[in-house]
Design a protein around this motif. Structure first.
Motif, PDB file in Angstrom:
ATOM      1  N   ASP A 182       0.818  -1.224   0.000  1.00 58.74           N
ATOM      2  CA  ASP A 182       0.000   0.000   0.000  1.00 58.74           C
ATOM      3  C   ASP A 182       0.851   1.274   0.000  1.00 58.74           C
ATOM      4  OD1 ASP A 182       1.055  -0.234   2.545  1.00 58.74           O
ATOM      5  OD2 ASP A 182      -0.687   0.703   3.497  1.00 58.74           O
ATOM      6  N   VAL A 183       2.169   1.145  -0.110  1.00 62.02           N
ATOM      7  CA  VAL A 183       3.047   2.317  -0.013  1.00 62.02           C
ATOM      8  C   VAL A 183       3.057   3.072  -1.351  1.00 62.02           C
ATOM      9  CG1 VAL A 183       5.426   3.102   0.357  1.00 62.02           C
ATOM     10  CG2 VAL A 183       4.503   1.215   1.721  1.00 62.02           C
ATOM     11  N   GLY A 194       6.184   1.515  -7.240  1.00 62.79           N
ATOM     12  CA  GLY A 194       5.691   2.850  -6.894  1.00 62.79           C
ATOM     13  C   GLY A 194       6.800   3.879  -6.795  1.00 62.79           C
ATOM     14  N   ARG A 195       6.411   5.068  -6.274  1.00 66.65           N
ATOM     15  CA  ARG A 195       7.343   6.198  -6.238  1.00 66.65           C
ATOM     16  C   ARG A 195       8.338   6.043  -5.096  1.00 66.65           C
ATOM     17  NH1 ARG A 195       4.892  11.011  -8.409  1.00 66.65           N
ATOM     18  NH2 ARG A 195       5.397  12.234  -6.575  1.00 66.65           N
ATOM     19  N   ALA A 196       9.567   6.480  -5.336  1.00 63.04           N
ATOM     20  CA  ALA A 196      10.592   6.360  -4.290  1.00 63.04           C
ATOM     21  C   ALA A 196      11.631   7.468  -4.431  1.00 63.04           C
ATOM     22  CB  ALA A 196      11.270   4.990  -4.365  1.00 63.04           C
ATOM     23  N   SER A 230      15.682   2.099  -8.416  1.00 65.14           N
ATOM     24  CA  SER A 230      15.174   2.221  -9.781  1.00 65.14           C
ATOM     25  C   SER A 230      15.266   0.874 -10.510  1.00 65.14           C
ATOM     26  CB  SER A 230      15.988   3.294 -10.487  1.00 65.14           C
ATOM     27  OG  SER A 230      15.708   3.305 -11.836  1.00 65.14           O
ATOM     28  N   GLU A 231      16.370   0.180 -10.318  1.00 60.40           N
ATOM     29  CA  GLU A 231      16.552  -1.117 -10.989  1.00 60.40           C
ATOM     30  C   GLU A 231      15.639  -2.203 -10.412  1.00 60.40           C
ATOM     31  OE1 GLU A 231      21.218  -0.333 -12.128  1.00 60.40           O
ATOM     32  OE2 GLU A 231      20.748  -2.004 -10.782  1.00 60.40           O
ATOM     33  N   THR A 233       9.779   3.906  -9.218  1.00 59.41           N
ATOM     34  CA  THR A 233       9.815   5.089 -10.076  1.00 59.41           C
ATOM     35  C   THR A 233      10.362   6.229  -9.230  1.00 59.41           C
ATOM     36  OG1 THR A 233       7.851   4.286 -11.213  1.00 59.41           O
ATOM     37  CG2 THR A 233       8.384   6.627 -11.471  1.00 59.41           C
ATOM     38  N   MET A 234      11.528   6.714  -9.597  1.00 61.87           N
ATOM     39  CA  MET A 234      12.204   7.680  -8.734  1.00 61.87           C
ATOM     40  C   MET A 234      11.622   9.078  -8.902  1.00 61.87           C
ATOM     41  SD  MET A 234      13.986   5.433  -7.346  1.00 61.87           S
ATOM     42  CE  MET A 234      14.849   6.439  -6.140  1.00 61.87           C
ATOM     43  N   VAL A 235      11.458   9.772  -7.779  1.00 63.43           N
ATOM     44  CA  VAL A 235      10.956  11.155  -7.807  1.00 63.43           C
ATOM     45  C   VAL A 235      11.978  12.075  -7.145  1.00 63.43           C
ATOM     46  CG1 VAL A 235       8.522  10.550  -7.826  1.00 63.43           C
ATOM     47  CG2 VAL A 235       9.670  10.863  -5.645  1.00 63.43           C
ATOM     48  N   GLY A 236      12.029  13.315  -7.625  1.00 67.30           N
ATOM     49  CA  GLY A 236      12.909  14.312  -7.017  1.00 67.30           C
ATOM     50  C   GLY A 236      14.372  13.972  -7.194  1.00 67.30           C
TER      51      GLY A 236
END
Ligand SMILES: Cc1cc2nc3c(=O)[nH]c(=O)nc-3n(C[C@H](O)[C@H](O)[C@H](O)COP(=O)(O)O)c2cc1C
Length: 161
Positions: A46-47, A76-78, A114-115, A119-122
């Motif tokens: 759920d993160v 998800g985003r990380a 990422s690998e 999905t990387m943010v910032g």
């Protein structure tokens, strides 16, 4: 948004940074803070935003955080952050060059996450300690809160010009 902050910390400085981020984000979002040991048993399904932080040790994240960043259930985003020495204060100068050139934990973490499906943010962030055991440099707590706040609406790295 459901946010999880996972960190490792030997001397406590990265933990302080992670806690400051959690306090900031929990004002507006459902936010959990977990040490990397606690995070081992967490269900990540759920993160929606995962923030991972490590001290830089030998140019890289701790083995426990590196293991976490390779979990098969990441998605998800990380975003990634680290703590590190203040390059300006390292003597002699050749050692400063070696430490700067060696790189930092956040860059490696960013790549690993990422690998492994995130999905990387910032941008990555590095927070400075004044000696190997700390303390944190002035204003790093405030900078950490501000960086974390910025991640919530940050575009994904793929979406950037
Ligand atoms: C064995 C060891 C290796 C380290 N290697 C680096 C390094 O390569 N680059 C750097 O900037 N800092 C390095 N440091 C300083 C750590 O980044 C610092 O101890 C850490 O940020 C403190 O975080 P913590 O209190 O959460 O453990 C090293 C420290 C130790 C003890």
């Amino acid at each position: 948004m459901s946010i999880l902050i996972v960190y490792d910390s030997i001397f406590g400085n990265t933990g302080q940074i992670a806690k400051a981020m959690a306090e900031e984000l929990s004002r507006t979002h459902q936010t959990r803070l977990a040490s990397v040991q606690e995070a081992r048993d967490l269900d990540l399904s759920d993160v929606e935003l995962l923030i991972v932080g490590s001290p830089t040790r030998g140019f890289r994240p701790t083995p426990a955080i590196q293991e976490f960043a390779c979990r098969p259930d990441l998605s998800g985003r990380a975003a990634a952050f680290d703590t590190r020495l203040d390059l300006e204060t390292i003597e002699p100068a050749p050692l400063r060059w070696v430490i700067g050139a060696g790189g930092y934990a956040a860059e490696r973490l960013h790549r690993e996450l990422s690998e492994h499906g995130c999905t990387m943010v910032g941008d990555t962030a590095g927070f400075v300690v004044l000696g190997q055991e700390g303390p944190l440099k002035d204003n790093e707590i405030e900078r950490a809160a501000s960086w974390a706040r910025g991640l919530v609406d940050a575009p994904t790295m793929e979406g950037r010009a």
